[in-house]
Design a protein around this motif. Structure first.
Motif, PDB file in Angstrom:
ATOM      1  N   VAL A 163       0.847  -1.200   0.000  1.00 27.98           N
ATOM      2  CA  VAL A 163       0.000   0.000   0.000  1.00 27.98           C
ATOM      3  C   VAL A 163       0.876   1.240   0.000  1.00 27.98           C
ATOM      4  O   VAL A 163       0.654   2.183  -0.774  1.00 27.98           O
ATOM      5  N   ARG A 164       1.880   1.235   0.842  1.00 33.15           N
ATOM      6  CA  ARG A 164       2.764   2.399   0.950  1.00 33.15           C
ATOM      7  C   ARG A 164       3.516   2.635  -0.365  1.00 33.15           C
ATOM      8  O   ARG A 164       3.660   3.780  -0.807  1.00 33.15           O
ATOM      9  N   GLU A 165       3.989   1.564  -0.989  1.00 36.64           N
ATOM     10  CA  GLU A 165       4.699   1.699  -2.263  1.00 36.64           C
ATOM     11  C   GLU A 165       3.788   2.314  -3.332  1.00 36.64           C
ATOM     12  O   GLU A 165       4.204   3.196  -4.093  1.00 36.64           O
ATOM     13  N   ALA A 166       2.536   1.847  -3.378  1.00 34.24           N
ATOM     14  CA  ALA A 166       1.581   2.368  -4.367  1.00 34.24           C
ATOM     15  C   ALA A 166       1.258   3.834  -4.091  1.00 34.24           C
ATOM     16  O   ALA A 166       1.170   4.654  -5.017  1.00 34.24           O
ATOM     17  N   LEU A 167       1.102   4.191  -2.823  1.00 38.24           N
ATOM     18  CA  LEU A 167       0.764   5.571  -2.459  1.00 38.24           C
ATOM     19  C   LEU A 167       1.894   6.534  -2.830  1.00 38.24           C
ATOM     20  O   LEU A 167       1.634   7.627  -3.346  1.00 38.24           O
ATOM     21  N   PHE A 168       3.121   6.140  -2.571  1.00 39.28           N
ATOM     22  CA  PHE A 168       4.238   7.018  -2.908  1.00 39.28           C
ATOM     23  C   PHE A 168       4.382   7.162  -4.426  1.00 39.28           C
ATOM     24  O   PHE A 168       4.760   8.225  -4.925  1.00 39.28           O
ATOM     25  N   ARG A 169       4.053   6.114  -5.139  1.00 36.39           N
ATOM     26  CA  ARG A 169       4.083   6.195  -6.601  1.00 36.39           C
ATOM     27  C   ARG A 169       3.034   7.199  -7.097  1.00 36.39           C
ATOM     28  O   ARG A 169       3.313   8.015  -7.985  1.00 36.39           O
ATOM     29  N   LEU A 170       1.853   7.155  -6.510  1.00 36.28           N
ATOM     30  CA  LEU A 170       0.798   8.098  -6.890  1.00 36.28           C
ATOM     31  C   LEU A 170       1.128   9.520  -6.437  1.00 36.28           C
ATOM     32  O   LEU A 170       0.754  10.488  -7.093  1.00 36.28           O
ATOM     33  N   ARG A 171       1.855   9.646  -5.329  1.00 43.33           N
ATOM     34  CA  ARG A 171       2.286  10.980  -4.904  1.00 43.33           C
ATOM     35  C   ARG A 171       3.285  11.546  -5.915  1.00 43.33           C
ATOM     36  O   ARG A 171       3.217  12.736  -6.264  1.00 43.33           O
ATOM     37  N   ASN A 172       4.195  10.710  -6.375  1.00 44.15           N
ATOM     38  CA  ASN A 172       5.170  11.167  -7.364  1.00 44.15           C
ATOM     39  C   ASN A 172       4.502  11.613  -8.659  1.00 44.15           C
ATOM     40  O   ASN A 172       5.049  12.455  -9.381  1.00 44.15           O
ATOM     41  N   GLU A 173       3.334  11.052  -8.952  1.00 41.92           N
ATOM     42  CA  GLU A 173       2.605  11.421 -10.161  1.00 41.92           C
ATOM     43  C   GLU A 173       1.694  12.626  -9.936  1.00 41.92           C
ATOM     44  O   GLU A 173       1.035  13.082 -10.877  1.00 41.92           O
ATOM     45  N   GLY A 174       1.640  13.118  -8.689  1.00 35.20           N
ATOM     46  CA  GLY A 174       0.895  14.335  -8.416  1.00 35.20           C
ATOM     47  C   GLY A 174      -0.552  14.143  -8.001  1.00 35.20           C
ATOM     48  O   GLY A 174      -1.291  15.125  -7.855  1.00 35.20           O
ATOM     49  N   PHE A 175      -0.975  12.889  -7.781  1.00 31.28           N
ATOM     50  CA  PHE A 175      -2.369  12.644  -7.415  1.00 31.28           C
ATOM     51  C   PHE A 175      -2.616  12.760  -5.905  1.00 31.28           C
ATOM     52  O   PHE A 175      -3.695  13.183  -5.482  1.00 31.28           O
ATOM     53  N   LEU A 176      -1.648  12.362  -5.102  1.00 30.15           N
ATOM     54  CA  LEU A 176      -1.805  12.318  -3.653  1.00 30.15           C
ATOM     55  C   LEU A 176      -0.708  13.132  -2.983  1.00 30.15           C
ATOM     56  O   LEU A 176       0.281  13.506  -3.601  1.00 30.15           O
ATOM     57  N   ASP A 177      -0.922  13.377  -1.669  1.00 32.38           N
ATOM     58  CA  ASP A 177       0.132  13.993  -0.874  1.00 32.38           C
ATOM     59  C   ASP A 177       0.033  13.456   0.544  1.00 32.38           C
ATOM     60  O   ASP A 177      -0.964  12.821   0.918  1.00 32.38           O
ATOM     61  N   LEU A 178       1.061  13.727   1.321  1.00 35.10           N
ATOM     62  CA  LEU A 178       1.159  13.180   2.668  1.00 35.10           C
ATOM     63  C   LEU A 178       1.493  14.286   3.652  1.00 35.10           C
ATOM     64  O   LEU A 178       2.431  15.054   3.439  1.00 35.10           O
ATOM     65  N   GLU A 179       0.705  14.362   4.727  1.00 33.46           N
ATOM     66  CA  GLU A 179       0.990  15.287   5.825  1.00 33.46           C
ATOM     67  C   GLU A 179       1.394  14.470   7.036  1.00 33.46           C
ATOM     68  O   GLU A 179       0.790  13.432   7.329  1.00 33.46           O
ATOM     69  N   SER A 180       2.406  14.941   7.737  1.00 33.15           N
ATOM     70  CA  SER A 180       2.990  14.150   8.817  1.00 33.15           C
ATOM     71  C   SER A 180       1.980  13.728   9.879  1.00 33.15           C
ATOM     72  O   SER A 180       2.031  12.623  10.398  1.00 33.15           O
ATOM     73  N   LYS A 181       1.021  14.588  10.191  1.00 34.98           N
ATOM     74  CA  LYS A 181       0.066  14.279  11.259  1.00 34.98           C
ATOM     75  C   LYS A 181      -1.303  13.845  10.729  1.00 34.98           C
ATOM     76  O   LYS A 181      -1.989  13.048  11.355  1.00 34.98           O
ATOM     77  N   ALA A 182      -1.684  14.369   9.573  1.00 37.81           N
ATOM     78  CA  ALA A 182      -3.032  14.100   9.052  1.00 37.81           C
ATOM     79  C   ALA A 182      -3.095  12.890   8.118  1.00 37.81           C
ATOM     80  O   ALA A 182      -4.172  12.408   7.806  1.00 37.81           O
ATOM     81  N   GLY A 183      -1.960  12.391   7.674  1.00 32.94           N
ATOM     82  CA  GLY A 183      -1.947  11.233   6.802  1.00 32.94           C
ATOM     83  C   GLY A 183      -2.079  11.601   5.327  1.00 32.94           C
ATOM     84  O   GLY A 183      -1.785  12.730   4.924  1.00 32.94           O
ATOM     85  N   TRP A 184      -2.531  10.641   4.540  1.00 27.20           N
ATOM     86  CA  TRP A 184      -2.617  10.809   3.091  1.00 27.20           C
ATOM     87  C   TRP A 184      -3.903  11.528   2.698  1.00 27.20           C
ATOM     88  O   TRP A 184      -4.934  11.385   3.360  1.00 27.20           O
ATOM     89  N   PHE A 185      -3.843  12.284   1.597  1.00 34.55           N
ATOM     90  CA  PHE A 185      -5.050  12.920   1.073  1.00 34.55           C
ATOM     91  C   PHE A 185      -4.930  13.085  -0.439  1.00 34.55           C
ATOM     92  O   PHE A 185      -3.828  13.121  -0.999  1.00 34.55           O
ATOM     93  N   VAL A 186      -6.099  13.160  -1.093  1.00 28.91           N
ATOM     94  CA  VAL A 186      -6.144  13.370  -2.539  1.00 28.91           C
ATOM     95  C   VAL A 186      -5.954  14.858  -2.814  1.00 28.91           C
ATOM     96  O   VAL A 186      -6.661  15.696  -2.262  1.00 28.91           O
ATOM     97  N   ARG A 187      -5.000  15.174  -3.654  1.00 31.17           N
ATOM     98  CA  ARG A 187      -4.684  16.573  -3.938  1.00 31.17           C
ATOM     99  C   ARG A 187      -5.786  17.227  -4.763  1.00 31.17           C
ATOM    100  O   ARG A 187      -6.443  16.565  -5.577  1.00 31.17           O
ATOM    101  N   PRO A 188      -6.019  18.520  -4.560  1.00 34.19           N
ATOM    102  CA  PRO A 188      -6.976  19.241  -5.412  1.00 34.19           C
ATOM    103  C   PRO A 188      -6.519  19.196  -6.862  1.00 34.19           C
ATOM    104  O   PRO A 188      -5.329  19.104  -7.150  1.00 34.19           O
ATOM    105  N   ILE A 189      -7.477  19.230  -7.775  1.00 32.66           N
ATOM    106  CA  ILE A 189      -7.128  19.246  -9.199  1.00 32.66           C
ATOM    107  C   ILE A 189      -6.535  20.600  -9.549  1.00 32.66           C
ATOM    108  O   ILE A 189      -7.137  21.640  -9.296  1.00 32.66           O
ATOM    109  N   ASP A 190      -5.355  20.574 -10.105  1.00 34.06           N
ATOM    110  CA  ASP A 190      -4.653  21.797 -10.492  1.00 34.06           C
ATOM    111  C   ASP A 190      -5.004  22.112 -11.948  1.00 34.06           C
ATOM    112  O   ASP A 190      -4.364  21.620 -12.878  1.00 34.06           O
TER     113      ASP A 190
END
Length: 236
Positions: free
Chosen positions: A57-84
Motif C-alpha cells: 500500500v505504501r509503495e503504491a501511495l508514494f508512486r501516486l504521490r510522485n505522479e501528483g495525485f496524492l500527498d502526505l501530511e505528517s500528522k493528518a496522513g494521506w489525502f487526494v490533492r486538489p485538481i490543479d
C-alpha cells in the motif's frame, strides 16, 4: 544459502505485484472519482479495505504521490490533492504543440501510412456503427491521438505525448460522459483524419488545435460540475 536467496527474491516479486495491483486499483478509483480531491485516509485503512499488508500500500501511495495525485501530511496522513487546473491547461497546451507538430510531419510523408487505415475503420463509419460507451470511446480517443503522433515517426515525441496522456486522463475521460460530446468527437476526428489523409497539413493542424482546445474547455466544465455534485451528495 541459495534457497534463502530464492525465497527472498520470490517475496520481493510478490510484494511488487501486490503494490502494482494496489496502484492500478487506486488510480482507477481516482479516475472514476471514487476518491475525490480532499479525501483523507491512512495506510492501515487502505490495507484493511484492499486486504493487503501495509508495505505494498505504501509503495503504491508514494508512486501516486510522485505522479501528483496524492500527498502526505505528517500528522493528518494521506489525502487526494486538489485538481490543479492551471497545470492541466499547460499539459493540454503541450498536447497541442506535440500533436500539431506530429501531424505536420505526418502530412509531409510520401509513403503509405497503414496506421491511418486502422483509424479510418474506427472513425470514418456510419452514424449507426458508432460506439456509445463512454469508456470505450475514451480509449479509442486516446488511441486516435497517440496513433497520429506515433505514425509521425519520432519516438521521443511519442514518449512525451504518452506521459501527457497519462497525466490528464483523470479528467479527460469525462469528456465522453455526454452523448453530444461523443458525437462531436466523432465528427471532429473524421475531419482531422480526412485532412491528414489528403495531406492538407495546415487544415489538419487547425482542426486538431481547435478540437483539443474545445475538449479542454468542456472537460473543465464537466469536472467542476462533477465535483460539485459529489460534494453535495457527501453533505447529505
Amino acid at each position: 544459502m541459495i534457497k534463502i536467496v530464492a525465497m527472498a527474491a520470490t517475496e520481493t516479486q510478490e510484494r511488487g505485484n501486490l503494490a502494482e495491483q494496489v496502484y492500478v486499483q487506486l488510480k482507477a478509483e481516482l479516475h472514476d472519482f471514487k476518491l475525490v480531491p480532499g479525501d483523507r485516509f491512512s495506510e492501515a485503512e487502505l490495507g484493511a479495505r484492499l486486504g493487503v499488508s501495509r508495505t505494498p500500500v505504501r509503495e503504491a501511495l508514494f508512486r501516486l504521490r510522485n505522479e501528483g495525485f496524492l500527498d502526505l501530511e505528517s500528522k493528518a496522513g494521506w489525502f487526494v490533492r486538489p485538481i490543479d487546473f492551471g497545470k492541466l491547461e499547460q499539459l493540454y497546451d503541450l498536447r497541442i504543440l506535440l500533436e500539431t507538430a506530429s501531424v505536420s510531419r505526418l502530412c509531409a510523408r510520401t509513403q503509405t501510412v497503414p496506421a491511418l487505415d486502422d483509424l479510418k475503420a474506427v472513425w470514418l463509419v456510419p452514424t449507426g456503427e458508432r460506439k456509445d460507451d463512454a469508456r470505450e470511446v475514451g480509449a479509442y480517443d486516446e488511441q486516435f491521438h497517440a496513433t497520429l503522433v506515433h505514425a509521425a515517426g519520432n519516438s521521443e515525441i511519442a514518449r512525451v505525448h504518452w506521459d501527457v496522456t497519462e497525466r490528464i486522463r483523470i479528467i479527460r475521460h469525462l469528456d465522453f460522459t455526454r452523448p453530444d460530446r461523443i458525437d462531436a468527437t466523432y465528427a471532429e476526428h473524421a475531419k482531422i483524419l480526412r485532412a491528414v489523409i489528403q495531406r492538407k497539413a495546415d487544415q489538419a493542424q487547425l482542426l486538431l488545435k481547435t478540437h483539443i482546445e474545445q475538449s479542454k474547455a468542456e472537460v473543465r466544465k464537466i469536472t467542476l460540475a462533477t465535483l460539485h455534485l459529489l460534494r453535495e451528495r457527501a453533505q447529505r
